[in-house]
Design an enzyme around this catalytic site. Sequence first.
Site, short mmCIF file in Angstrom:
data_model
loop_
_atom_site.label_atom_id
_atom_site.label_comp_id
_atom_site.label_asym_id
_atom_site.label_seq_id
_atom_site.Cartn_x
_atom_site.Cartn_y
_atom_site.Cartn_z
N SER A 218 43.18 -1.29 -43.59
CA SER A 218 43.14 -2.36 -44.57
C SER A 218 41.81 -3.12 -44.49
O SER A 218 40.75 -2.50 -44.56
CB SER A 218 44.35 -3.28 -44.34
OG SER A 218 44.53 -4.20 -45.40
N ASP A 286 50.07 3.49 -52.31
CA ASP A 286 49.39 2.26 -51.88
C ASP A 286 48.31 1.88 -52.89
O ASP A 286 47.40 2.67 -53.17
CB ASP A 286 48.79 2.49 -50.49
CG ASP A 286 48.13 1.24 -49.91
OD1 ASP A 286 48.31 0.14 -50.48
OD2 ASP A 286 47.46 1.37 -48.88
N HIS A 323 51.64 0.21 -47.79
CA HIS A 323 50.38 -0.15 -47.12
C HIS A 323 50.54 -0.26 -45.61
O HIS A 323 49.53 -0.29 -44.89
CB HIS A 323 49.87 -1.48 -47.68
CG HIS A 323 48.49 -1.84 -47.26
ND1 HIS A 323 47.40 -1.03 -47.50
CD2 HIS A 323 48.00 -2.92 -46.58
CE1 HIS A 323 46.30 -1.59 -47.01
NE2 HIS A 323 46.64 -2.73 -46.44
#
Length: 403
Positions: A218, A286, A323
Amino acid sequence: MASRWRELHGSGHWDGLLDPLDVDLRRCLITYGEMIMATYEAFIGEHRSPNAGMCRYRRADLFRRVDVSHPGWYAATRYIYATANADVHGKVLLRPLCREGRATECNWMGYVAVATDEGAAALGRRDIVVAWRGTQRALEWVADLKLAPASAAGILGPEGADGTDPSVHRGYLSLYTSEDQCSELNKQSARMQVLTEIARLMDKYKDEETSITVIGHSLGATLATLNAADIAANSYNTSSLSPSGETRAPVTAVVFGSPRTGDRGFRDAFHRLRDLRMLRVRNRPDRIPHYPPVGYADVGVELLIDTRLSPFLRRHGSESQSHDLECHLHGVAGWHGDHRGFELVVDRDVALVNKFDDCLADEYPVPVRWKVHHNKSMVKGPDGRWVLQDHEPDDDDDDDDDD
């Protein structure tokens, strides 16, 4: 994996290893994914704690206290702290409610680690790892960072001075390069903390075969992308004690759920760096990797997985599920492509996907978000009163030169 480490780290750009996904590469990716998960497990995210934003554990104990499969393979040598400008700070950094906290203007953002003798024997070389902490939150944080691009020339060395003026996301660059002379933890930028430690370790192990692996998920994936390019572009993958920098360690970035970091100029400069490789793991549902949607380009080689095919996960999972890093690792363990079904080739416990989220199908008797520190780190003293004890002081907090 020891005999194949160069191949697994991208010497051949992972040709022939991704479809079908090589079992040794699966294990390699899961090992690095667990080292990223360590940053989430060790981070103090309780706003009421005066230690909010810090690491829970000492460097010497880090891998023993978190959930990694091989705690003896690496030793953490330096913790990384990052700050940012005002436009970014409140969106991605945690501020303790208590103003006496040590991390009021910065956060612990990861660590540098090096393979121990045990790890070097298992891995086939002395691997130096830089792990960047990200965020498990879904789309809102990346959508909030609608900032103009900034020049990447400062981190790309000669590759950034070719007249094309490659650009990267200003928010990510701010986290990577900002410093705060009033902070005891951030007098150096996160960038310089890492580069200084990499240089020290490259000198220390100049007579050994080494590699540098930069990892993140991320937000941490964007920092890993910048950092890996910086290391390779500015020759931090060589020892200052080696004549003419003749020994160059390969630099590999391994990232999961990464937003886009820079424009096409940055992508092209990244791909021209001869010692640099990057494997980017993307989960098809995602949405984070598609941001920013305009003006930015994907970097590196993509490994596409789709956790919606897993029979273990919720059929219609949330945005956060797609995610979640543990879900990515679950996908790496069992993904066989769109038309080959899903089977766990690596025996990875499915309970892990509920560690910080609600991802496992209801028929499995595993509580959601089950990773909770005992009594939330409240300890009962001999006087019968409860006090918060959630942080082990580390020498790295005060001594930048510790070996």
